[in-house]
Design a protein around this motif. Structure first.
Motif, short mmCIF file in Angstrom:
data_model
loop_
_atom_site.label_atom_id
_atom_site.label_comp_id
_atom_site.label_asym_id
_atom_site.label_seq_id
_atom_site.Cartn_x
_atom_site.Cartn_y
_atom_site.Cartn_z
N GLY A 49 -13.05 3.39 10.28
CA GLY A 49 -13.14 3.81 11.68
C GLY A 49 -12.18 3.04 12.56
N ARG A 50 -12.06 1.74 12.33
CA ARG A 50 -11.13 0.93 13.12
C ARG A 50 -9.68 1.33 12.84
NH1 ARG A 50 -14.87 -3.16 11.61
NH2 ARG A 50 -13.51 -3.84 9.90
N ILE A 51 -9.39 1.67 11.59
CA ILE A 51 -8.03 2.10 11.25
C ILE A 51 -7.68 3.40 11.96
CG2 ILE A 51 -6.57 2.95 9.36
CD1 ILE A 51 -8.07 0.96 7.53
N ARG A 52 -8.61 4.36 11.94
CA ARG A 52 -8.34 5.64 12.62
C ARG A 52 -8.20 5.44 14.13
NH1 ARG A 52 -12.24 7.35 8.77
NH2 ARG A 52 -13.88 7.16 10.35
N GLU A 53 -8.98 4.53 14.69
CA GLU A 53 -8.93 4.29 16.14
C GLU A 53 -7.64 3.61 16.55
OE1 GLU A 53 -11.54 2.04 19.64
OE2 GLU A 53 -12.27 2.11 17.57
N SER A 54 -7.20 2.62 15.77
CA SER A 54 -6.00 1.87 16.14
C SER A 54 -4.72 2.51 15.61
CB SER A 54 -6.10 0.45 15.60
OG SER A 54 -6.08 0.44 14.17
N GLY A 55 -4.85 3.34 14.57
CA GLY A 55 -3.68 3.97 13.97
C GLY A 55 -2.88 3.04 13.10
N ALA A 56 -3.51 1.99 12.58
CA ALA A 56 -2.80 1.04 11.72
C ALA A 56 -3.79 0.34 10.81
CB ALA A 56 -2.03 0.01 12.56
N ALA A 57 -3.29 -0.14 9.68
CA ALA A 57 -4.09 -0.93 8.75
C ALA A 57 -3.30 -2.18 8.37
CB ALA A 57 -4.42 -0.13 7.49
N TYR A 58 -4.03 -3.22 7.98
CA TYR A 58 -3.39 -4.50 7.71
C TYR A 58 -3.85 -5.07 6.37
CZ TYR A 58 -2.61 -3.96 12.69
OH TYR A 58 -2.25 -3.45 13.92
N ASP A 59 -2.98 -5.82 5.76
CA ASP A 59 -3.28 -6.54 4.53
C ASP A 59 -2.96 -8.00 4.77
OD1 ASP A 59 -3.32 -7.74 2.06
OD2 ASP A 59 -1.64 -6.62 1.23
N HIS A 60 -4.00 -8.82 4.84
CA HIS A 60 -3.84 -10.25 5.06
C HIS A 60 -3.96 -10.97 3.72
CE1 HIS A 60 -4.04 -9.88 9.48
NE2 HIS A 60 -4.94 -8.94 9.26
N GLU A 61 -2.89 -10.89 2.92
CA GLU A 61 -2.85 -11.53 1.60
C GLU A 61 -3.98 -11.06 0.68
OE1 GLU A 61 -1.23 -15.79 1.69
OE2 GLU A 61 -2.37 -15.70 3.57
N GLU A 62 -4.41 -9.81 0.85
CA GLU A 62 -5.49 -9.28 0.02
C GLU A 62 -4.99 -8.84 -1.36
OE1 GLU A 62 -7.65 -6.26 2.30
OE2 GLU A 62 -6.94 -7.27 4.12
N VAL A 63 -3.75 -8.45 -1.43
CA VAL A 63 -3.19 -8.00 -2.71
C VAL A 63 -2.40 -9.11 -3.38
CG1 VAL A 63 -1.67 -6.31 -3.82
CG2 VAL A 63 -3.10 -5.62 -1.89
N LEU A 64 -1.55 -9.79 -2.61
CA LEU A 64 -0.74 -10.88 -3.16
C LEU A 64 -0.76 -12.07 -2.21
CD1 LEU A 64 2.43 -8.97 -4.41
CD2 LEU A 64 0.71 -10.05 -5.84
N THR A 65 -0.94 -13.25 -2.75
CA THR A 65 -0.91 -14.45 -1.95
C THR A 65 0.47 -14.63 -1.32
OG1 THR A 65 -2.53 -15.51 -3.40
CG2 THR A 65 -1.22 -16.95 -1.98
N GLY A 66 0.47 -14.89 -0.01
CA GLY A 66 1.72 -15.09 0.71
C GLY A 66 2.36 -13.84 1.25
N VAL A 67 1.80 -12.68 0.96
CA VAL A 67 2.36 -11.41 1.42
C VAL A 67 1.36 -10.71 2.33
CG1 VAL A 67 3.27 -9.15 0.76
CG2 VAL A 67 3.73 -11.16 -0.67
N CYS A 68 1.78 -10.44 3.55
CA CYS A 68 0.98 -9.68 4.51
C CYS A 68 1.70 -8.38 4.84
CB CYS A 68 0.73 -10.48 5.79
SG CYS A 68 -0.21 -12.00 5.52
N CYS A 69 0.97 -7.43 5.38
CA CYS A 69 1.55 -6.11 5.56
C CYS A 69 0.87 -5.38 6.72
CB CYS A 69 1.39 -5.31 4.28
SG CYS A 69 2.19 -3.70 4.31
N ALA A 70 1.65 -4.62 7.46
CA ALA A 70 1.15 -3.71 8.48
C ALA A 70 1.62 -2.31 8.13
CB ALA A 70 1.66 -4.10 9.87
N ALA A 71 0.72 -1.33 8.20
CA ALA A 71 1.06 0.04 7.81
C ALA A 71 0.54 1.04 8.83
CB ALA A 71 0.49 0.36 6.43
N VAL A 72 1.30 2.11 9.02
CA VAL A 72 0.93 3.18 9.94
C VAL A 72 1.13 4.52 9.24
CG1 VAL A 72 1.54 1.82 11.98
CG2 VAL A 72 3.26 3.29 10.91
N PRO A 73 0.42 5.57 9.69
CA PRO A 73 0.54 6.86 9.01
C PRO A 73 1.79 7.64 9.42
CG PRO A 73 -1.06 7.01 10.79
CD PRO A 73 -0.63 5.57 10.71
N VAL A 74 2.24 8.48 8.50
CA VAL A 74 3.28 9.48 8.75
C VAL A 74 2.61 10.84 8.65
CG1 VAL A 74 5.41 10.52 7.90
CG2 VAL A 74 5.13 8.03 7.86
N TYR A 75 2.75 11.66 9.68
CA TYR A 75 2.03 12.93 9.74
C TYR A 75 2.89 14.11 9.31
CZ TYR A 75 -1.29 10.27 12.56
OH TYR A 75 -2.19 9.33 13.00
#
Length: 257
Positions: free
Chosen positions: A189-215
């Protein structure tokens, strides 16, 4: 058809000059057996490169003679390369793989905005889709003086990357990428509201990520645009920059946001 039946089906294929009708009821399955054997070999080579025919035949459950014949045909087609009696995926498969995309024109529409996003941020940018519960990287780019923050060029990642979470948040009911955490409905719900999602080193240590949709033209997200960075950057600011690039891709697909 089980792999162990491949050789039987292959042997049932019509001989030169023999019609399909005269070949009997197994002729319809012969081609399928050959394809199953070929794809089994390609899947095995995708897991481990530079493998001998004996090991490949054992992994795929194929007779060694059948595996050798299929590998010889795949080599002639450029799908497989052979060197010193060992095999690896060939350039023909690379070219075919580069042609896959979940929406017409997505790769070409994303090419320039993706590179512009890298130039503006000075970071690595990626275009990804969610497919069968995994994040597939379709394209990526980085600046020459900034090394890519990933350990390899692996194109397949877990669904819970920032890009995967963006697309999972908009997924239709019943199309969940797999077992979801209990808190996922609130996060989606927060992702749909803000239009973005984040990865705070959840997949790889030391790597963060911001992502947005392409329609796409119907307003449904068909891909996600990501910016990869270290833990010292503000991801929300990167998401704002990525939105402008995503809007350019959406416009290129025929829909003005």
């Amino acid at each position: 058809m089980h792999r162990s039946e491949s050789a039987t089906a292959t042997a049932s294929a019509p001989s030169p000059g023999q019609s399909a009708a005269a070949a009997g009821p197994l002729s319809a399955t012969a081609g399928r057996g050959v394809l199953e054997g070929a794809f089994a070999l390609l899947n095995a080579l995708d897991q481990e490169q530079d493998v001998g025919v004996s090991a490949l035949a054992a992994v795929c459950g194929l007779p060694k003679t059948t595996a050798y014949r299929l590998l010889d045909q795949l080599t002639e087609l450029g799908a497989v390369e052979r060197s010193a009696g060992r095999y690896r995926i060939g350039p023909g498969m690379f070219r075919l793989g580069q042609g896959w995309q979940p929406y017409p024109g997505l790769r070409s529409a994303a090419r320039r905005p993706l590179r512009r996003l890298t130039a503006v941020t000075g970071m690595t940018a990626e275009l990804a889709v969610l497919h069968r519960g995994q994040t597939l990287v379709l394209d990526w780019t980085t600046t020459a003086d900034v090394p890519r923050p990933l350990p390899d060029d692996r194109p397949v990642w877990p669904w819970y990357t920032a890009a995967g979470k963006v697309l999972a948040a908009w997924a239709r009911p019943g199309a969940a990428p797999g077992p979801l955490p209990r808190a996922w409905p609130d996060e989606a719900g927060r992702i749909r509201e803000s239009g973005a999602a984040y990865d705070h080193e959840e997949v790889l240590t030391g790597v963060c990520c911001a992502a947005v949709p392409v329609y796409a033209a119907d307003g449904v997200p068909v891909a996600a645009l990501s910016v990869l960075t270290g833990p010292d950057h503000r991801l929300e600011r990167l998401a704002d920059t990525a939105r402008r690039a995503a809007s350019a891709i959406t416009a290129g697909l025929g829909r003005r946001p």
